[in-house]
Design a protein around this motif. Structure first.
Motif, mmCIF file in Angstrom:
data_model
loop_
_atom_site.group_PDB
_atom_site.id
_atom_site.type_symbol
_atom_site.label_atom_id
_atom_site.label_comp_id
_atom_site.label_asym_id
_atom_site.label_seq_id
_atom_site.Cartn_x
_atom_site.Cartn_y
_atom_site.Cartn_z
ATOM 1 N N GLY A 174 7.923 -6.659 -4.531
ATOM 2 C CA GLY A 174 6.696 -6.370 -3.811
ATOM 3 C C GLY A 174 5.598 -7.361 -4.137
ATOM 4 O O GLY A 174 5.823 -8.386 -4.805
ATOM 5 N N PRO A 175 4.363 -7.098 -3.682
ATOM 6 C CA PRO A 175 3.234 -8.003 -3.928
ATOM 7 C C PRO A 175 2.996 -8.229 -5.416
ATOM 8 O O PRO A 175 3.331 -7.380 -6.244
ATOM 9 N N ASP A 176 2.430 -9.390 -5.741
ATOM 10 C CA ASP A 176 2.157 -9.735 -7.129
ATOM 11 C C ASP A 176 1.227 -8.694 -7.765
ATOM 12 O O ASP A 176 0.119 -8.450 -7.287
ATOM 13 N N VAL A 177 1.681 -8.082 -8.852
ATOM 14 C CA VAL A 177 0.950 -6.971 -9.462
ATOM 15 C C VAL A 177 -0.360 -7.445 -10.081
ATOM 16 O O VAL A 177 -1.411 -6.812 -9.896
ATOM 17 N N VAL A 178 -0.323 -8.551 -10.807
ATOM 18 C CA VAL A 178 -1.529 -9.031 -11.480
ATOM 19 C C VAL A 178 -2.570 -9.464 -10.460
ATOM 20 O O VAL A 178 -3.772 -9.198 -10.630
ATOM 21 N N ALA A 179 -2.132 -10.104 -9.373
ATOM 22 C CA ALA A 179 -3.076 -10.508 -8.324
ATOM 23 C C ALA A 179 -3.737 -9.288 -7.698
ATOM 24 O O ALA A 179 -4.936 -9.287 -7.403
ATOM 25 N N ALA A 180 -2.964 -8.231 -7.489
ATOM 26 C CA ALA A 180 -3.527 -7.001 -6.935
ATOM 27 C C ALA A 180 -4.516 -6.381 -7.913
ATOM 28 O O ALA A 180 -5.580 -5.884 -7.521
ATOM 29 N N ALA A 181 -4.192 -6.427 -9.219
ATOM 30 C CA ALA A 181 -5.109 -5.897 -10.228
ATOM 31 C C ALA A 181 -6.401 -6.703 -10.267
ATOM 32 O O ALA A 181 -7.483 -6.150 -10.483
ATOM 33 N N GLU A 182 -6.313 -8.007 -10.045
ATOM 34 C CA GLU A 182 -7.520 -8.845 -10.027
ATOM 35 C C GLU A 182 -8.423 -8.489 -8.848
ATOM 36 O O GLU A 182 -9.653 -8.520 -8.958
ATOM 37 N N LEU A 183 -7.821 -8.135 -7.709
ATOM 38 C CA LEU A 183 -8.624 -7.657 -6.570
ATOM 39 C C LEU A 183 -9.369 -6.378 -6.950
ATOM 40 O O LEU A 183 -10.544 -6.201 -6.619
ATOM 41 N N ALA A 184 -8.666 -5.459 -7.629
ATOM 42 C CA ALA A 184 -9.295 -4.210 -8.062
ATOM 43 C C ALA A 184 -10.451 -4.496 -9.018
ATOM 44 O O ALA A 184 -11.532 -3.899 -8.916
ATOM 45 N N ALA A 185 -10.232 -5.419 -9.943
ATOM 46 C CA ALA A 185 -11.283 -5.756 -10.905
ATOM 47 C C ALA A 185 -12.500 -6.325 -10.203
ATOM 48 O O ALA A 185 -13.644 -5.990 -10.544
ATOM 49 N N ILE A 206 -8.221 4.318 -10.615
ATOM 50 C CA ILE A 206 -6.814 4.533 -10.280
ATOM 51 C C ILE A 206 -6.064 4.837 -11.573
ATOM 52 O O ILE A 206 -6.158 4.081 -12.541
ATOM 53 N N VAL A 207 -5.350 5.944 -11.596
ATOM 54 C CA VAL A 207 -4.553 6.324 -12.768
ATOM 55 C C VAL A 207 -3.082 6.210 -12.378
ATOM 56 O O VAL A 207 -2.609 6.921 -11.495
ATOM 57 N N VAL A 208 -2.373 5.306 -13.026
ATOM 58 C CA VAL A 208 -0.973 5.037 -12.697
ATOM 59 C C VAL A 208 -0.058 5.701 -13.720
ATOM 60 O O VAL A 208 -0.196 5.476 -14.928
ATOM 61 N N ALA A 246 -3.956 1.869 -2.798
ATOM 62 C CA ALA A 246 -5.036 2.613 -3.451
ATOM 63 C C ALA A 246 -6.390 1.974 -3.137
ATOM 64 O O ALA A 246 -7.367 2.675 -2.838
ATOM 65 N N LEU A 247 -6.465 0.654 -3.198
ATOM 66 C CA LEU A 247 -7.714 -0.031 -2.861
ATOM 67 C C LEU A 247 -8.094 0.197 -1.397
ATOM 68 O O LEU A 247 -9.276 0.369 -1.066
ATOM 69 N N GLY A 248 -7.091 0.213 -0.522
ATOM 70 C CA GLY A 248 -7.372 0.496 0.878
ATOM 71 C C GLY A 248 -7.923 1.898 1.081
ATOM 72 O O GLY A 248 -8.813 2.117 1.911
ATOM 73 N N THR A 249 -7.412 2.853 0.315
ATOM 74 C CA THR A 249 -7.922 4.227 0.385
ATOM 75 C C THR A 249 -9.371 4.290 -0.089
ATOM 76 O O THR A 249 -10.214 4.959 0.518
ATOM 77 N N ILE A 250 -9.674 3.579 -1.160
ATOM 78 C CA ILE A 250 -11.026 3.606 -1.732
ATOM 79 C C ILE A 250 -12.026 2.917 -0.808
ATOM 80 O O ILE A 250 -13.135 3.422 -0.581
ATOM 81 N N THR A 251 -11.643 1.764 -0.261
ATOM 82 C CA THR A 251 -12.573 0.979 0.565
ATOM 83 C C THR A 251 -12.571 1.376 2.031
ATOM 84 O O THR A 251 -13.485 1.017 2.771
ATOM 85 N N GLY A 252 -11.530 2.088 2.463
ATOM 86 C CA GLY A 252 -11.472 2.519 3.856
ATOM 87 C C GLY A 252 -10.952 1.470 4.810
ATOM 88 O O GLY A 252 -11.151 1.576 6.025
ATOM 89 N N LYS A 253 -10.248 0.443 4.297
ATOM 90 C CA LYS A 253 -9.686 -0.581 5.169
ATOM 91 C C LYS A 253 -8.416 -1.134 4.542
ATOM 92 O O LYS A 253 -8.271 -1.142 3.313
ATOM 93 N N PRO A 254 -7.454 -1.611 5.376
ATOM 94 C CA PRO A 254 -6.207 -2.148 4.822
ATOM 95 C C PRO A 254 -6.475 -3.366 3.939
ATOM 96 O O PRO A 254 -7.305 -4.208 4.264
ATOM 97 N N ILE A 255 -5.752 -3.449 2.832
ATOM 98 C CA ILE A 255 -5.940 -4.543 1.887
ATOM 99 C C ILE A 255 -4.617 -5.284 1.711
ATOM 100 O O ILE A 255 -3.566 -4.659 1.511
ATOM 101 N N THR A 256 -4.673 -6.604 1.801
ATOM 102 C CA THR A 256 -3.515 -7.444 1.511
ATOM 103 C C THR A 256 -3.956 -8.572 0.595
ATOM 104 O O THR A 256 -5.143 -8.924 0.541
ATOM 105 N N ALA A 316 1.346 -0.357 -4.615
ATOM 106 C CA ALA A 316 0.585 0.856 -4.926
ATOM 107 C C ALA A 316 -0.891 0.536 -5.117
ATOM 108 O O ALA A 316 -1.773 1.250 -4.625
ATOM 109 N N ILE A 317 -1.188 -0.552 -5.836
ATOM 110 C CA ILE A 317 -2.585 -0.919 -6.084
ATOM 111 C C ILE A 317 -3.284 -1.275 -4.786
ATOM 112 O O ILE A 317 -4.437 -0.873 -4.541
#
Length: 318
Positions: free
Chosen positions: A205-216, A194-196, A165-175, A161-162
């Motif tokens: 699924g993908p590591d949640v904390v790693a995805a949160a670190e990308l968002a940060a 992002i409000v969860v 959401a980041l892909g939607t915000i930045t306009g490109k696929p994120i992995t 989900a994160i």
């Protein structure tokens, strides 16, 4: 300061210069006539102040006609908010009435209704996968319609989900980057939040904390809203009764990683109140402020003062 009609400034300069020149010549002739008649003019302040005020009003009024504008910094709540809903099977639990998902929908609708038009709202759902069901826009009715269509099934992947959401915000696929590889450069998006809405039970699924670190790293803050109770409830999945309870630990970690906050909630009424505590970004935008009215008001005041003093001291306005 800028002017919508700068050519009027040149006109103001010429007209004011001509008016001052005419006044000076008029006063010279009056003074000469008085002296020729045997009078000595006295009280320079009383003689000239009323007319000086009227002359000063002229350029002020003409500058106002040039439509002066100034840029002012206006604070406002703005940006992009993505509402991410956990729609896994556990969200069908009834420890929050009518269900966890139903309570989240009620709270989210109240949240959307409170947002100004300057906030673009989008809707994302996540179970085993994540899907953007309403792109962020200022059409809040479309967001509300997307919230009303939610239904629960499947597992939970908050990490996915994160990333969506980041892909939607930045306009490109994120992995997530491969182990040891540098994280992708996503730019900086401090006006996005992002409000969860979730019970915090992750099933893969993908590591949640790693995805949160990308968002940060991208300046995107994640606010998490816990839906459910820690005492839990049971749900029926494929004929089996499965126990499920709110797990705030992961939701707290995700929020704190990005500088956001975890907002706990125990029942539907509290959940709706909880959304009022979601902290959006206060941004500043420069907007033009027209100053014609203040200039016109100042000119009118000068004219009135000149007229009053002229009538009191000389028995005439001009």
């Amino acid at each position: 300061m800028s002017f919508l009609y700068p050519v009027v400034l040149a006109v103001a300069l010429l007209v004011t210069a001509a008016a001052v020149y005419a006044y000076v010549n008029l006063q010279k002739r009056r003074t000469a006539a008085l002296r020729k008649a045997g009078f000595t003019p006295t009280g320079a302040l009383r003689r000239h102040l009323p007319y000086a005020l009227v002359l000063l009003a002229l350029p002020v009024l003409l500058v106002g006609l040039a439509r002066p504008q100034a840029e002012v910094t206006v604070p406002r709540v703005s940006g992009t908010v993505l509402l991410a809903f956990d729609v896994s099977n556990s969200m069908r639990a009834g420890d929050v009435q009518p269900t966890r998902l139903g309570a989240a929908q009620t709270a989210a609708r109240a949240f959307v209704d409170e947002q100004p038009s300057t906030v673009d709202v989008g809707v994302l759902v996540f179970g085993d996968q994540a899907l953007l069901t309403q792109a962020p826009s200022d059409d809040h009715q479309a967001a509300l319609a997307a919230i009303n269509r939610l239904s629960a099934s499947g597992g939970t992947s908050l990490g996915k989900a994160i990333l969506v959401a980041l892909g939607t915000i930045t306009g490109k696929p994120i992995t997530l980057p491969e182990e040891g590889a540098a994280p992708p450069d996503l730019g900086y998006w401090p006006s996005a939040t992002i409000v969860v809405f979730s019970d915090g039970q992750e099933t893969g699924g993908p590591d949640v904390v790693a995805a949160a670190e990308l968002a940060a790293a991208a300046g995107v803050r994640i606010q998490t809203v816990g839906v459910g109770t820690e005492r839990g409830a049971t749900v029926e999945v494929d004929g089996f009764q499965l126990g499920t309870a709110l797990d705030p630990a992961l939701l707290t970690t995700v929020a704190q990683t990005t500088g956001g906050a975890y907002l706990p909630s125990g029942d539907a009424a509290t959940l709706t109140d909880t959304t009022k505590g979601i902290d959006l970004r206060l941004t500043a935008k420069k907007e033009p402020l027209e100053l014609t009215a203040p200039f016109a008001g100042a000119a009118l005041l000068l004219l009135m003062l000149g007229a009053v003093l002229g009538s009191r001291w000389h028995g005439r306005i001009i």
